[in-house]
Motif scaffolding. Structure first.
Motif, PDB file in Angstrom:
ATOM      1  N   ILE A 179      -5.126  30.580  61.079  1.00 23.16           N
ATOM      2  CA  ILE A 179      -4.732  30.292  59.695  1.00 23.16           C
ATOM      3  C   ILE A 179      -3.288  29.822  59.702  1.00 23.16           C
ATOM      4  O   ILE A 179      -2.456  30.364  60.436  1.00 23.16           O
ATOM      5  CB  ILE A 179      -4.907  31.516  58.761  1.00 23.16           C
ATOM      6  CG1 ILE A 179      -4.573  31.137  57.306  1.00 23.16           C
ATOM      7  CG2 ILE A 179      -4.070  32.721  59.219  1.00 23.16           C
ATOM      8  CD1 ILE A 179      -5.009  32.177  56.270  1.00 23.16           C
ATOM      9  N   TRP A 180      -3.031  28.804  58.924  1.00 26.55           N
ATOM     10  CA  TRP A 180      -1.662  28.287  58.780  1.00 26.55           C
ATOM     11  C   TRP A 180      -1.028  29.032  57.610  1.00 26.55           C
ATOM     12  O   TRP A 180      -1.557  29.005  56.497  1.00 26.55           O
ATOM     13  CB  TRP A 180      -1.712  26.780  58.507  1.00 26.55           C
ATOM     14  CG  TRP A 180      -0.385  26.066  58.565  1.00 26.55           C
ATOM     15  CD1 TRP A 180       0.860  26.629  58.569  1.00 26.55           C
ATOM     16  CD2 TRP A 180      -0.180  24.656  58.633  1.00 26.55           C
ATOM     17  NE1 TRP A 180       1.821  25.658  58.651  1.00 26.55           N
ATOM     18  CE2 TRP A 180       1.222  24.432  58.672  1.00 26.55           C
ATOM     19  CE3 TRP A 180      -1.035  23.549  58.652  1.00 26.55           C
ATOM     20  CZ2 TRP A 180       1.772  23.157  58.746  1.00 26.55           C
ATOM     21  CZ3 TRP A 180      -0.477  22.278  58.717  1.00 26.55           C
ATOM     22  CH2 TRP A 180       0.905  22.093  58.762  1.00 26.55           C
ATOM     23  N   ARG A 181       0.086  29.708  57.877  1.00 21.58           N
ATOM     24  CA  ARG A 181       0.801  30.442  56.832  1.00 21.58           C
ATOM     25  C   ARG A 181       2.260  30.012  56.798  1.00 21.58           C
ATOM     26  O   ARG A 181       2.843  29.719  57.841  1.00 21.58           O
ATOM     27  CB  ARG A 181       0.774  31.944  57.113  1.00 21.58           C
ATOM     28  CG  ARG A 181      -0.588  32.599  56.965  1.00 21.58           C
ATOM     29  CD  ARG A 181      -0.422  34.088  57.160  1.00 21.58           C
ATOM     30  NE  ARG A 181      -1.660  34.808  57.265  1.00 21.58           N
ATOM     31  CZ  ARG A 181      -2.351  35.275  56.228  1.00 21.58           C
ATOM     32  NH1 ARG A 181      -1.925  35.064  55.012  1.00 21.58           N
ATOM     33  NH2 ARG A 181      -3.472  35.942  56.420  1.00 21.58           N
ATOM     34  N   THR A 182       2.802  30.054  55.587  1.00 20.90           N
ATOM     35  CA  THR A 182       4.228  29.739  55.441  1.00 20.90           C
ATOM     36  C   THR A 182       4.924  30.889  54.702  1.00 20.90           C
ATOM     37  O   THR A 182       4.781  32.026  55.111  1.00 20.90           O
ATOM     38  CB  THR A 182       4.422  28.415  54.670  1.00 20.90           C
ATOM     39  OG1 THR A 182       3.598  28.474  53.516  1.00 20.90           O
ATOM     40  CG2 THR A 182       4.063  27.217  55.491  1.00 20.90           C
ATOM     41  N   GLY A 183       5.600  30.607  53.642  1.00 20.87           N
ATOM     42  CA  GLY A 183       6.333  31.633  52.887  1.00 20.87           C
ATOM     43  C   GLY A 183       7.820  31.328  52.921  1.00 20.87           C
ATOM     44  O   GLY A 183       8.278  30.499  53.717  1.00 20.87           O
ATOM     45  N   GLN A 184       8.560  32.055  52.069  1.00 18.63           N
ATOM     46  CA  GLN A 184      10.002  31.790  51.978  1.00 18.63           C
ATOM     47  C   GLN A 184      10.730  32.106  53.275  1.00 18.63           C
ATOM     48  O   GLN A 184      11.828  31.604  53.517  1.00 18.63           O
ATOM     49  CB  GLN A 184      10.601  32.600  50.835  1.00 18.63           C
ATOM     50  CG  GLN A 184      10.231  32.008  49.482  1.00 18.63           C
ATOM     51  CD  GLN A 184      10.725  32.828  48.318  1.00 18.63           C
ATOM     52  OE1 GLN A 184      11.275  33.912  48.506  1.00 18.63           O
ATOM     53  NE2 GLN A 184      10.511  32.328  47.125  1.00 18.63           N
ATOM     54  N   THR A 194     -17.477  23.728  59.661  1.00 16.34           N
ATOM     55  CA  THR A 194     -17.593  25.188  59.828  1.00 16.34           C
ATOM     56  C   THR A 194     -16.243  25.889  60.016  1.00 16.34           C
ATOM     57  O   THR A 194     -16.181  27.107  59.964  1.00 16.34           O
ATOM     58  CB  THR A 194     -18.510  25.552  61.020  1.00 16.34           C
ATOM     59  OG1 THR A 194     -17.971  24.960  62.210  1.00 16.34           O
ATOM     60  CG2 THR A 194     -19.931  25.085  60.775  1.00 16.34           C
ATOM     61  N   ARG A 195     -15.182  25.129  60.241  1.00 16.76           N
ATOM     62  CA  ARG A 195     -13.877  25.793  60.400  1.00 16.76           C
ATOM     63  C   ARG A 195     -13.477  26.489  59.111  1.00 16.76           C
ATOM     64  O   ARG A 195     -13.559  25.924  58.043  1.00 16.76           O
ATOM     65  CB  ARG A 195     -12.795  24.761  60.753  1.00 16.76           C
ATOM     66  CG  ARG A 195     -11.417  25.405  61.001  1.00 16.76           C
ATOM     67  CD  ARG A 195     -10.282  24.436  60.750  1.00 16.76           C
ATOM     68  NE  ARG A 195     -10.260  23.955  59.389  1.00 16.76           N
ATOM     69  CZ  ARG A 195      -9.756  24.635  58.346  1.00 16.76           C
ATOM     70  NH1 ARG A 195      -9.223  25.826  58.524  1.00 16.76           N
ATOM     71  NH2 ARG A 195      -9.823  24.133  57.114  1.00 16.76           N
ATOM     72  N   ARG A 196     -13.110  27.732  59.205  1.00 13.76           N
ATOM     73  CA  ARG A 196     -12.550  28.466  58.076  1.00 13.76           C
ATOM     74  C   ARG A 196     -11.320  29.208  58.544  1.00 13.76           C
ATOM     75  O   ARG A 196     -11.313  29.764  59.650  1.00 13.76           O
ATOM     76  CB  ARG A 196     -13.548  29.514  57.525  1.00 13.76           C
ATOM     77  CG  ARG A 196     -14.784  28.971  56.831  1.00 13.76           C
ATOM     78  CD  ARG A 196     -14.523  27.951  55.756  1.00 13.76           C
ATOM     79  NE  ARG A 196     -13.490  28.265  54.781  1.00 13.76           N
ATOM     80  CZ  ARG A 196     -13.708  28.832  53.601  1.00 13.76           C
ATOM     81  NH1 ARG A 196     -14.928  29.148  53.228  1.00 13.76           N
ATOM     82  NH2 ARG A 196     -12.709  29.063  52.767  1.00 13.76           N
ATOM     83  N   SER A 197     -10.298  29.225  57.720  1.00 14.31           N
ATOM     84  CA  SER A 197      -9.105  29.988  58.064  1.00 14.31           C
ATOM     85  C   SER A 197      -9.475  31.470  58.091  1.00 14.31           C
ATOM     86  O   SER A 197     -10.314  31.916  57.307  1.00 14.31           O
ATOM     87  CB  SER A 197      -8.023  29.737  57.022  1.00 14.31           C
ATOM     88  OG  SER A 197      -7.634  28.394  57.079  1.00 14.31           O
ATOM     89  N   ALA A 198      -8.836  32.199  58.981  1.00  9.51           N
ATOM     90  CA  ALA A 198      -9.152  33.629  59.128  1.00  9.51           C
ATOM     91  C   ALA A 198      -7.913  34.454  58.772  1.00  9.51           C
ATOM     92  O   ALA A 198      -6.915  34.407  59.495  1.00  9.51           O
ATOM     93  CB  ALA A 198      -9.594  33.916  60.553  1.00  9.51           C
TER      94      ALA A 198
END
Ligand SMILES: Cc1cc2nc3c(=O)[nH]c(=O)nc-3n(C[C@H](O)[C@H](O)[C@H](O)COP(=O)(O)O)c2cc1C
Length: 196
Positions: A132-137, A14-18
């Motif tokens: 939510i796991w986020r990255t980016g430059q 049931t885990r979903r990133s938000a």
């Protein structure tokens, strides 16, 4: 034998990133308890090659300023500045491998850090928070690294944005992964029985 319902299986499914998160985030004491638990994730040599920099409140705007300073254009800067405000708590994930470890390669250490983060996201979910796991430059940007105190030998792996899921956030159903082509058994049951 798998018996259902099972709280761990349920949390995993049931885990979903938000993408959008609101208050409340876990308190400092709650977060520390969950990080303590997540630190039990598999970790060759128990090196714990990670640390977290927790950014909350007005500090998120300062991180946003660092994002904007690192942007390539005024338009990008305008969008970047408010990005950290998308959640009440941002856990900056800082990875530090022990180089030339006699037993544990650097990729194994990276795997240990990743395992901790995924475990933490499941624990947060199972206690009613979302992430939510986020990255980016921006993870490479000197302005951002300096603001967070990330040193030369460390790698910034992005942020776990943490908080409470918006009521109107309805993530589309996840399509199941076709695992049939992803597991190959070297021996089927019949040949194993024949070998006995
Ligand atoms: C290391 C890593 C970095 C990620 N970076 C981003 C990102 O920058 N932006 C984004 O929208 N999703 C990013 N994702 C994906 C989301 O965290 C999430 O897993 C994805 O949206 C799928 O949603 P789910 O977790 O509900 O299945 C990243 C995932 C990982 C593992």
């Amino acid at each position: 034998m798998i018996r259902t319902p099972n709280p761990v299986l349920d949390a995993v499914l049931t885990r979903r990133s938000a993408p959008r998160l609101t208050a409340p985030a876990p308190s400092r004491a709650d977060l520390e308890r969950l990080v303590q638990a997540a630190a039990t994730a598999p970790d060759h040599g128990r090196l714990r090659p990670w640390r977290l920099v927790a950014v909350t409140g007005d500090e998120r705007a300062r991180l946003g300023d660092a994002f904007a300073e690192a942007a390539a254009s005024p338009e990008q800067a305008r969008r970047a500045v408010s990005k950290p405000l998308r959640a009440p708590l941002l856990l900056s994930i800082v990875h530090r491998s022990v180089p030339d470890h006699p037993k544990v390669s650097e990729w194994e250490q990276l795997a240990a850090t990743t395992g901790m983060v995924v475990t933490l996201s499941l624990l947060l979910h199972s206690h009613g928070w979302a992430s939510i796991w986020r990255t980016g430059q921006v993870v490479e940007a000197p302005q951002v690294r300096k603001y967070l105190g990330v040193t030369g030998g460390e790698q910034l792996l992005g942020w776990l944005y943490v908080g409470t899921r918006h009521d109107d956030d309805t993530s589309p159903k996840r399509s199941p992964c076709d695992i049939s082509a992803r597991i190959r058994w070297t021996h089927d049951g019949a040949s194993r029985a024949a070998r006995r």
